[in-house]
Design a protein around this motif. Structure first.
Motif, PDB file in Angstrom:
ATOM      1  N   TYR A  55       0.834  -1.199   0.000  1.00 41.57           N
ATOM      2  CA  TYR A  55       0.000   0.000   0.000  1.00 41.57           C
ATOM      3  C   TYR A  55       0.871   1.252   0.000  1.00 41.57           C
ATOM      4  N   GLN A  56       1.913   1.255   0.840  1.00 45.32           N
ATOM      5  CA  GLN A  56       2.820   2.400   0.880  1.00 45.32           C
ATOM      6  C   GLN A  56       3.537   2.562  -0.464  1.00 45.32           C
ATOM      7  N   GLN A  57       3.968   1.454  -1.039  1.00 46.92           N
ATOM      8  CA  GLN A  57       4.681   1.509  -2.319  1.00 46.92           C
ATOM      9  C   GLN A  57       3.773   2.037  -3.415  1.00 46.92           C
ATOM     10  N   ALA A  58       2.494   1.657  -3.385  1.00 50.27           N
ATOM     11  CA  ALA A  58       1.561   2.073  -4.427  1.00 50.27           C
ATOM     12  C   ALA A  58       1.133   3.523  -4.288  1.00 50.27           C
ATOM     13  N   THR A  59       1.013   4.005  -3.054  1.00 50.42           N
ATOM     14  CA  THR A  59       0.490   5.359  -2.830  1.00 50.42           C
ATOM     15  C   THR A  59       1.585   6.395  -2.602  1.00 50.42           C
ATOM     16  N   VAL A  60       2.689   6.002  -1.960  1.00 48.74           N
ATOM     17  CA  VAL A  60       3.763   6.947  -1.632  1.00 48.74           C
ATOM     18  C   VAL A  60       4.944   6.790  -2.584  1.00 48.74           C
ATOM     19  N   GLY A  61       5.288   5.509  -2.863  1.00 44.06           N
ATOM     20  CA  GLY A  61       6.453   5.239  -3.690  1.00 44.06           C
ATOM     21  C   GLY A  61       7.507   4.497  -2.892  1.00 44.06           C
ATOM     22  N   PRO A  62       8.739   4.403  -3.409  1.00 42.24           N
ATOM     23  CA  PRO A  62       9.804   3.715  -2.671  1.00 42.24           C
ATOM     24  C   PRO A  62      10.060   4.361  -1.313  1.00 42.24           C
ATOM     25  N   CYS A  63      10.482   3.547  -0.379  1.00 39.19           N
ATOM     26  CA  CYS A  63      10.691   4.013   0.995  1.00 39.19           C
ATOM     27  C   CYS A  63      11.942   4.894   1.060  1.00 39.19           C
ATOM     28  N   ASN A  64      11.743   6.170   1.486  1.00 35.90           N
ATOM     29  CA  ASN A  64      12.856   7.104   1.652  1.00 35.90           C
ATOM     30  C   ASN A  64      13.009   7.575   3.085  1.00 35.90           C
ATOM     31  N   ILE A  65      12.189   7.066   3.991  1.00 30.54           N
ATOM     32  CA  ILE A  65      12.284   7.492   5.393  1.00 30.54           C
ATOM     33  C   ILE A  65      13.393   6.710   6.080  1.00 30.54           C
ATOM     34  N   PRO A  66      14.038   7.323   7.063  1.00 25.40           N
ATOM     35  CA  PRO A  66      15.135   6.611   7.756  1.00 25.40           C
ATOM     36  C   PRO A  66      14.597   5.460   8.590  1.00 25.40           C
ATOM     37  N   LYS A  67      15.482   4.565   8.884  1.00 25.43           N
ATOM     38  CA  LYS A  67      15.110   3.412   9.695  1.00 25.43           C
ATOM     39  C   LYS A  67      14.724   3.866  11.094  1.00 25.43           C
ATOM     40  N   PRO A  68      13.591   3.392  11.609  1.00 20.87           N
ATOM     41  CA  PRO A  68      13.151   3.830  12.946  1.00 20.87           C
ATOM     42  C   PRO A  68      14.133   3.394  14.033  1.00 20.87           C
ATOM     43  N   SER A  77       9.727  -3.919  11.406  1.00 22.07           N
ATOM     44  CA  SER A  77       9.254  -4.894  10.424  1.00 22.07           C
ATOM     45  C   SER A  77       8.543  -4.204   9.270  1.00 22.07           C
ATOM     46  N   LYS A  78       7.726  -3.174   9.584  1.00 19.56           N
ATOM     47  CA  LYS A  78       7.059  -2.429   8.527  1.00 19.56           C
ATOM     48  C   LYS A  78       8.079  -1.747   7.619  1.00 19.56           C
ATOM     49  N   TRP A  79       9.062  -1.089   8.259  1.00 15.36           N
ATOM     50  CA  TRP A  79      10.080  -0.384   7.482  1.00 15.36           C
ATOM     51  C   TRP A  79      10.881  -1.363   6.624  1.00 15.36           C
ATOM     52  N   THR A  80      11.240  -2.497   7.205  1.00 13.09           N
ATOM     53  CA  THR A  80      12.023  -3.491   6.459  1.00 13.09           C
ATOM     54  C   THR A  80      11.230  -4.056   5.287  1.00 13.09           C
ATOM     55  N   SER A  81       9.940  -4.318   5.507  1.00 18.50           N
ATOM     56  CA  SER A  81       9.111  -4.844   4.422  1.00 18.50           C
ATOM     57  C   SER A  81       8.969  -3.829   3.300  1.00 18.50           C
ATOM     58  N   TRP A  82       8.805  -2.556   3.678  1.00 19.83           N
ATOM     59  CA  TRP A  82       8.624  -1.508   2.668  1.00 19.83           C
ATOM     60  C   TRP A  82       9.906  -1.313   1.859  1.00 19.83           C
ATOM     61  N   THR A  83      11.033  -1.174   2.548  1.00 24.10           N
ATOM     62  CA  THR A  83      12.297  -0.975   1.830  1.00 24.10           C
ATOM     63  C   THR A  83      12.665  -2.196   0.983  1.00 24.10           C
ATOM     64  N   GLY A  84      12.215  -3.366   1.409  1.00 22.57           N
ATOM     65  CA  GLY A  84      12.536  -4.567   0.640  1.00 22.57           C
ATOM     66  C   GLY A  84      11.917  -4.577  -0.744  1.00 22.57           C
ATOM     67  N   LEU A  85      10.894  -3.730  -0.968  1.00 21.59           N
ATOM     68  CA  LEU A  85      10.275  -3.676  -2.289  1.00 21.59           C
ATOM     69  C   LEU A  85      11.120  -2.914  -3.295  1.00 21.59           C
ATOM     70  N   GLY A  86      12.142  -2.190  -2.810  1.00 25.46           N
ATOM     71  CA  GLY A  86      13.051  -1.507  -3.722  1.00 25.46           C
ATOM     72  C   GLY A  86      12.335  -0.448  -4.540  1.00 25.46           C
ATOM     73  N   LYS A  87      12.567  -0.488  -5.866  1.00 29.42           N
ATOM     74  CA  LYS A  87      11.994   0.509  -6.769  1.00 29.42           C
ATOM     75  C   LYS A  87      10.816  -0.054  -7.558  1.00 29.42           C
ATOM     76  N   VAL A 504      12.413  -9.695   0.481  1.00 31.06           N
ATOM     77  CA  VAL A 504      11.239  -9.498   1.326  1.00 31.06           C
ATOM     78  C   VAL A 504      10.814 -10.806   1.967  1.00 31.06           C
ATOM     79  N   GLN A 505      10.918 -11.907   1.237  1.00 28.72           N
ATOM     80  CA  GLN A 505      10.556 -13.193   1.818  1.00 28.72           C
ATOM     81  C   GLN A 505      11.432 -13.514   3.011  1.00 28.72           C
ATOM     82  N   ASN A 506      12.721 -13.288   2.871  1.00 27.69           N
ATOM     83  CA  ASN A 506      13.614 -13.567   3.994  1.00 27.69           C
ATOM     84  C   ASN A 506      13.286 -12.677   5.179  1.00 27.69           C
ATOM     85  N   VAL A 507      13.021 -11.373   4.878  1.00 28.35           N
ATOM     86  CA  VAL A 507      12.741 -10.436   5.965  1.00 28.35           C
ATOM     87  C   VAL A 507      11.441 -10.780   6.659  1.00 28.35           C
ATOM     88  N   THR A 508      10.384 -11.089   5.886  1.00 26.07           N
ATOM     89  CA  THR A 508       9.093 -11.368   6.505  1.00 26.07           C
ATOM     90  C   THR A 508       9.125 -12.648   7.314  1.00 26.07           C
TER      91      THR A 508
END
Length: 670
Positions: A55-68, A77-87, A504-508
């Motif tokens: 949802y974040q990737q579709a509405t916001v785009g690639p993750c550019n926020i720093p790691k919490p 886990s949310k941040w890792t899953s989002w960044t794992g989607l890359g570009k 992402v599979q490994n991270v999740t």
């Protein structure tokens, strides 16, 4: 989970409007729909995290926020899953989001009542007045449609599942739907040939009321309109009416009609060719020894070869021989196999898996039907009978089969008592059977001699069935769209999985363990798992390099194989040319042999006459010998007479002298 969604994302089901409907239903981006309240809380942890990331990737785009910061496992886990989607692009994220939601809650779309942004176009159907009605103001009002359910009964599916708008749509998974078609329908038939090329379904020949047919019918699978092919005057004219043959698409614009029962069948198997560009039939010229004529065989296209197995010849003798026709050299070859082949049979089904394994299922003899499964390794030419698993189908013959990926769908058939109502599917990798759906008895889909093909749409493959016989000859068209569950594994094997998906599979997977440990309060274990995540990412990087090396080696091997294949093709063409030259030389030698035989026959006749003349001369010689002997006797007799006469004369002359001396006058003694 994401790999599964990625494998099926190319079906094109997720439009932006459908994504926002799915997101609202799942509880993202606003107040969730009443039907979807709590849906995220009901999902598994990894599914919920992936839905959030997509949802974040579709509405916001690639993750550019720093790691919490801190040790909040959920936020990390949310941040890792989002960044794992890359570009990943937003449209792909939308499609993956909808796919995961459909996998977790297949009926979500039918429960959305507040908004239906856009219907799902699964099968485009033009000119279908039965599906939707047009109101007086020109708007299209959705209506209900009756389709068969799992138990074969008819039920009404509301416009949530079958909706018509513009060209019309059908959206029913794993259900057979009878399609309304336009144009002049062909005669009802069974044991016909069927093949799909592009968006056209071709039906050739078949059996209608005990009569063989030779018409070629065409169904446009975009407008679902029937038409009859106009045949131009080819060198062979119209093909012979037949049934029990096989229709195979070839070379992109040709149809091969292989074998089949005819009223005046030839001794050897015939292959007819229909050229879609010239609309003309011709007979395929082949070399080698062709098989005997037959019908009810299976014909499978494997690469550039046709594999023909079994069937029933003109004398109703069942066969289990195996023949191969090389479509490059047009040469027949009867294959010698090892292992135990299937028993002689006809009206079975066959399919190829991985371009190597020929699978033969079912079929019948004069007295019984089979449900056995046999596999032929086309490299070693060895038969085997593997163990089937799952819901093994009942014995049947006259069924139809088609493959979608590594899944083999089997429809219809009968067991000499009744038609088979179940549509089953075999996973050809695991050899596990399952039932897709069932229809009511004595409907066209529970028929013998029906046909089954696949047609590709932007939404995926559909199965198209036509014809059959179950007490009456049918000409109805039915379609079935396999669900993503029934074709999931094959699509995963066919679709390459991006590197980001593996990460992402490994991270999740690690995230699920993190939350479990967090709940039990084992913080030390949590830190170890986070470190494992870092190590896992490093392993992924190394794995990428390894994959690149593997891809490079595979590319090199592919080039070598292509080069070798090119050489083999040149060699085959050379052999074909040499074969033609040899045939020409053989023909000249044959003519010389015939001339020599004629000369020899003439000499033999002359010798016979000479022998007769010699025999006659020998007879004359024998007669001459006799005459010579007789002549010799006569000569001897003549000599004797002459000698006697001479002696007498001498005595006479001697007596005359002494008589004169004695005073006896000559002539006084007589």
């Amino acid at each position: 989970m994401l790999a599964t969604a990625m494998a099926t994302a190319n079906s094109g089901l997720a439009y932006p409007e459908r994504f926002y409907a799915a997101a609202t239903y799942a509880g993202f981006g606003g107040s969730p729909n009443s039907a979807g309240k709590g849906i995220v809380s009901k999902l598994s942890n990894d599914s919920a995290l992936l839905l959030y990331a997509l949802y974040q990737q579709a509405t916001v785009g690639p993750c550019n926020i720093p790691k919490p910061r801190g040790w909040s496992p959920i936020e990390q886990s949310k941040w890792t899953s989002w960044t794992g989607l890359g570009k990943m692009v937003s449209t792909e994220a939308m499609r993956l989001f909808v796919k995961i939601l459909e996998e977790e809650d297949p009926g979500w779309y039918s429960r959305v009542s507040d908004f239906v942004p856009e219907p799902v176009v699964d099968v485009e159907i033009n000119h279908i007045p039965e599906v939707a009605a047009v109101s007086e103001n020109g708007n299209i009002s959705p209506e209900t449609k009756t389709i068969p359910t799992d138990n074969g009964n008819l039920s009404e599916i509301k416009d949530k599942n079958i909706v018509s708008e513009g060209p019309g749509v059908v959206c029913v998974y794993d259900k057979w739907v009878a399609l309304p078609v336009s144009g002049t329908r062909p005669k009802g038939r069974y044991e016909h040939g069927a093949a799909a090329i592009g968006d056209k379904l071709y039906i050739f020949g078949g059996n209608h009321n005990g009569r063989y047919l030779n018409d070629l019918q065409v169904l446009d699978m975009k407008s679902w309109t029937w038409s009859k092919a106009e045949i131009q005057g080819g060198k062979d004219g119209l093909p012979t009416a037949c049934a029990g043959h096989s229709l195979v698409p070839w070379d992109g614009n040709k149809l091969l009609s292989v074998a089949g029962h005819t009223k005046d069948s030839s001794e050897t198997l015939q292959v007819k060719v229909f050229d879609l560009q010239t609309s003309a039939w011709s007979t395929l010229k082949t070399y080698g020894k062709p098989p005997v004529s037959r019908g009810g065989q299976s014909v499978t296209l494997v690469g550039a070869t046709l594999v023909i197995f079994g069937g029933q010849d003109a004398k109703r003798s069942l066969l289990n021989d195996l023949h191969i026709l090389d479509l490059e050299t047009m040469t027949w070859d009867e294959m010698d196999t090892v292992g135990v082949p299937p028993s002689p049979r006809s009206d079975h089904a066959a399919a190829v898996h991985a371009d190597r394994y020929l699978l033969v299922f079912g079929g019948g003899s004069h007295a019984t039907c089979f449900n056995d499964l046999h596999v032929l390794d086309l490299q070693t030419m060895e038969w085997s009978k593997p163990t089937q698993q799952g819901e093994i189908p009942s014995p049947r013959a006259g069924h139809a089969g088609v493959t979608v990926g590594e899944n083999w769908f089997i429809v219809g058939g009968g067991d000499n008592k009744s038609g088979v109502s179940e549509t089953v599917v075999l996973n050809m990798s695991t050899l596990v059977w399952s039932v897709v759906t069932a229809v009511q008895a004595r409907v066209p889909l529970a028929s013998e001699g029906l046909s089954l093909v696949t047609s590709s749409y932007s939404t995926g493959d559909i199965l198209v069935s036509f014809g059959g016989y179950n007490g009456r000859y049918t000409n109805e068209v039915h379609v079935l769209k396999p669900s993503h569950k029934s074709t999931l594994q094959s699509k995963m094997l066919e679709t390459p999985v991006p590197d980001s998906v593996s990460a992402v599979q490994n991270v999740t997977n690690a995230t699920r363990d993190v939350e479990s440990e967090f709940e039990t309060g084992q913080e030390e274990k949590l830190r170890e798992i986070v470190m494992d995540d870092v190590a896992s990412e490093q392993r992924v990087t190394k794995g990428e390099e390894t994959n690149k090396n593997i891809l490079s080696s595979l590319k090199t091997e592919k080039e070598e194989l292509e080069s070798s294949l090119s050489k083999e093709k040149m060699w085959a063409l050379q052999l074909k040319q040499e074969l033609m030259e040899s045939e020409t030389r053989n023909m000249d030698l044959y003519k010389e042999l015939q001339s020599a035989r004629a000369q020899l026959a003439a000499e033999q006749s002359r010798c016979f006459k000479l022998e007769v003349d010699v025999a006659e001369l020998q007879q004359k010689l024998q007669r001459m010998d006799t005459l010579q002997k007789e002549l010799e006797i006569l000569r001897r007799q003549k000599a004797s007479f002459e000698e006697a006469a001479l002696n007498a004369k001498q005595r006479q002359s001697s007596a005359g002298v002494w008589g004169w001396l004695a005073g006896t006058p000559p002539g006084s003694e007589s």
